[in-house]
Design a protein around this motif. Structure first.
Motif, PDB file in Angstrom:
ATOM      1  N   UNK A   1      47.298  15.996  -8.598  1.00 57.20           N
ATOM      2  CA  UNK A   1      47.105  14.984  -7.574  1.00 57.20           C
ATOM      3  C   UNK A   1      45.729  15.174  -6.930  1.00 57.20           C
ATOM      4  N   UNK A   2      45.319  14.181  -6.172  1.00 58.97           N
ATOM      5  CA  UNK A   2      44.093  14.310  -5.395  1.00 58.97           C
ATOM      6  C   UNK A   2      42.822  14.073  -6.169  1.00 58.97           C
ATOM      7  N   UNK A   3      42.893  13.454  -7.328  1.00 61.54           N
ATOM      8  CA  UNK A   3      41.688  13.116  -8.057  1.00 61.54           C
ATOM      9  C   UNK A   3      41.433  11.627  -7.887  1.00 61.54           C
ATOM     10  N   UNK A   4      40.212  11.154  -8.015  1.00 63.11           N
ATOM     11  CA  UNK A   4      39.008  11.859  -8.442  1.00 63.11           C
ATOM     12  C   UNK A   4      38.337  12.626  -7.308  1.00 63.11           C
ATOM     13  N   UNK A   5      37.331  13.451  -7.640  1.00 61.24           N
ATOM     14  CA  UNK A   5      36.615  14.194  -6.600  1.00 61.24           C
ATOM     15  C   UNK A   5      35.683  13.278  -5.814  1.00 61.24           C
ATOM     16  N   UNK A   6      35.170  13.743  -4.679  1.00 60.70           N
ATOM     17  CA  UNK A   6      34.222  12.934  -3.896  1.00 60.70           C
ATOM     18  C   UNK A   6      32.942  12.651  -4.676  1.00 60.70           C
ATOM     19  N   UNK A   7      32.229  11.632  -4.236  1.00 58.97           N
ATOM     20  CA  UNK A   7      31.031  11.187  -4.948  1.00 58.97           C
ATOM     21  C   UNK A   7      29.814  12.055  -4.682  1.00 58.97           C
ATOM     22  N   UNK A   8      29.775  12.751  -3.550  1.00 58.91           N
ATOM     23  CA  UNK A   8      28.635  13.609  -3.246  1.00 58.91           C
ATOM     24  C   UNK A   8      27.437  12.858  -2.701  1.00 58.91           C
ATOM     25  N   UNK A   9      26.294  13.525  -2.669  1.00 61.82           N
ATOM     26  CA  UNK A   9      25.075  12.947  -2.111  1.00 61.82           C
ATOM     27  C   UNK A   9      24.707  11.672  -2.865  1.00 61.82           C
ATOM     28  N   UNK A  10      24.436  10.575  -2.147  1.00 65.05           N
ATOM     29  CA  UNK A  10      24.083   9.317  -2.815  1.00 65.05           C
ATOM     30  C   UNK A  10      22.818   9.467  -3.660  1.00 65.05           C
ATOM     31  N   UNK A  11      22.812   8.830  -4.820  1.00 71.31           N
ATOM     32  CA  UNK A  11      21.648   8.864  -5.701  1.00 71.31           C
ATOM     33  C   UNK A  11      20.713   7.722  -5.307  1.00 71.31           C
ATOM     34  N   UNK A  12      19.433   8.003  -5.102  1.00 75.92           N
ATOM     35  CA  UNK A  12      18.504   6.939  -4.721  1.00 75.92           C
ATOM     36  C   UNK A  12      18.413   5.863  -5.798  1.00 75.92           C
ATOM     37  N   UNK A  13      18.112   4.650  -5.383  1.00 76.11           N
ATOM     38  CA  UNK A  13      17.892   3.578  -6.349  1.00 76.11           C
ATOM     39  C   UNK A  13      16.563   3.819  -7.057  1.00 76.11           C
ATOM     40  N   UNK A  14      16.592   3.694  -8.376  1.00 76.68           N
ATOM     41  CA  UNK A  14      15.386   3.877  -9.181  1.00 76.68           C
ATOM     42  C   UNK A  14      15.340   2.796 -10.245  1.00 76.68           C
ATOM     43  N   UNK A  15      14.179   2.686 -10.900  1.00 76.71           N
ATOM     44  CA  UNK A  15      14.032   1.744 -12.001  1.00 76.71           C
ATOM     45  C   UNK A  15      14.594   2.417 -13.249  1.00 76.71           C
ATOM     46  N   UNK A  16      15.790   2.026 -13.646  1.00 70.55           N
ATOM     47  CA  UNK A  16      16.422   2.655 -14.801  1.00 70.55           C
ATOM     48  C   UNK A  16      15.779   2.248 -16.113  1.00 70.55           C
ATOM     49  N   UNK A  17      14.879   1.271 -16.073  1.00 68.04           N
ATOM     50  CA  UNK A  17      14.182   0.831 -17.281  1.00 68.04           C
ATOM     51  C   UNK A  17      12.734   1.294 -17.311  1.00 68.04           C
ATOM     52  N   UNK A  18      12.402   2.267 -16.478  1.00 70.19           N
ATOM     53  CA  UNK A  18      11.029   2.757 -16.408  1.00 70.19           C
ATOM     54  C   UNK A  18      10.617   3.388 -17.735  1.00 70.19           C
ATOM     55  N   UNK A  19       9.322   3.347 -18.021  1.00 75.47           N
ATOM     56  CA  UNK A  19       8.811   4.008 -19.217  1.00 75.47           C
ATOM     57  C   UNK A  19       8.746   5.512 -18.966  1.00 75.47           C
ATOM     58  N   UNK A  20       8.511   6.257 -20.009  1.00 77.85           N
ATOM     59  CA  UNK A  20       8.500   7.715 -19.858  1.00 77.85           C
ATOM     60  C   UNK A  20       9.911   8.224 -19.599  1.00 77.85           C
ATOM     61  N   UNK A  21      10.023   9.351 -18.921  1.00 76.75           N
ATOM     62  CA  UNK A  21      11.338   9.916 -18.595  1.00 76.75           C
ATOM     63  C   UNK A  21      11.792   9.346 -17.249  1.00 76.75           C
ATOM     64  N   UNK A  22      12.713   8.376 -17.243  1.00 79.21           N
ATOM     65  CA  UNK A  22      13.120   7.736 -15.983  1.00 79.21           C
ATOM     66  C   UNK A  22      13.701   8.705 -14.958  1.00 79.21           C
ATOM     67  N   UNK A  23      14.350   9.779 -15.420  1.00 77.24           N
ATOM     68  CA  UNK A  23      14.974  10.726 -14.494  1.00 77.24           C
ATOM     69  C   UNK A  23      13.955  11.454 -13.633  1.00 77.24           C
ATOM     70  N   UNK A  24      12.682  11.420 -14.024  1.00 77.38           N
ATOM     71  CA  UNK A  24      11.643  12.058 -13.201  1.00 77.38           C
ATOM     72  C   UNK A  24      11.573  11.434 -11.808  1.00 77.38           C
TER      73      UNK A  24
END
Length: 224
Positions: free
Chosen positions: A15-38
């Motif tokens: 019981x008690x799932x799912x876990x909390x979402x945690x710190x919000x992830x900033x909005x980024x351009x997910x289609x950016x060139x190069x390594x987007x996770x940077x």
């Protein structure tokens, strides 16, 4: 290190799932060139010492969760779930001294045990002629998120725009895991959906509990 093919049966669904979402992830351009996770480097650098996760791993988890939110918002996948899986599977890509490069590549490569039907694992005869996992006799789980070759062929994606789809690249592995979890669980904000996703990854309820516990700790900003 747990194998994503450790198809063990467990106790009743927790019981008690799912876990909390945690710190919000900033909005980024997910289609950016190069390594987007940077684009998440500052966010990850601030959070890394708080939760005890390498910054490059955090970037990969957060980018995967952000892409899932954009592409499949009904999935409701949080980075904390990916981090919980990544901790159990490979200690966030650091198992046995492995390290994460700037582009997300893991070296030395992380490989699971031979899936020979022992220790609660399924027996999976070689499906890739050793091309991906380096074993031409039996399959092995691969990389920081411990994909087996057959699943990787179905869900593997290129997340860092290097033209390769590699289970040994953290960005590729995390985004592929996100796609797999969303496909299998549909809506991970519900207990049923979250458990369906985790049980597709590993058919052990204890595994799901362990992921939940780690994910909850990360959401609360504390390493365990």
């Amino acid at each position: 290190m747990a194998s994503s093919c450790s198809w063990q049966t467990g106790n009743p669904i927790p019981e008690g799932v799912p876990p909390p979402a945690g710190a919000p992830v900033p909005e980024i351009d997910t289609n950016a060139t190069g390594r987007p996770a940077d684009a998440l480097s500052e966010w990850a650098a601030d959070l890394s010492p708080v939760v005890g996760i390498p910054a490059k791993a955090l970037e990969a988890y957060a980018y995967a969760a952000r892409v899932a939110q954009v592409v499949n918002p009904k999935c409701n996948l949080a980075w904390t779930t990916l981090a919980g899986i990544g901790m159990i599977e490979s200690h966030h890509g650091t198992y046995h001294g492995s390290a994460i490069a700037a582009n997300g590549d893991i070296t030395p490569l992380i490989r699971g045990v031979q899936l020979d039907g022992t220790r609660g694992n399924m027996e999976i005869l070689d499906t890739d002629n050793g091309e991906l996992d380096g074993d031409a006799q039996l399959d092995r789980a691969m990389g920081p998120m411990q994909f087996i070759p057959e699943t990787w062929r179905l869900y593997g994606v290129d997340a860092n725009n290097d033209g390769e789809i590699s289970p040994d690249n953290f960005d590729d592995a995390a985004l592929s895991a996100a796609g797999y979890l969303c496909w299998r669980g549909k809506d991970l904000s519900t207990p049923k959906g979250w458990m369906q996703a985790l049980r597709a990854y590993n058919l052990s309820n204890q595994y799901a509990r362990n992921v939940r516990d780690w994910a909850t700790a990360y959401a609360e900003g504390r390493p365990r």
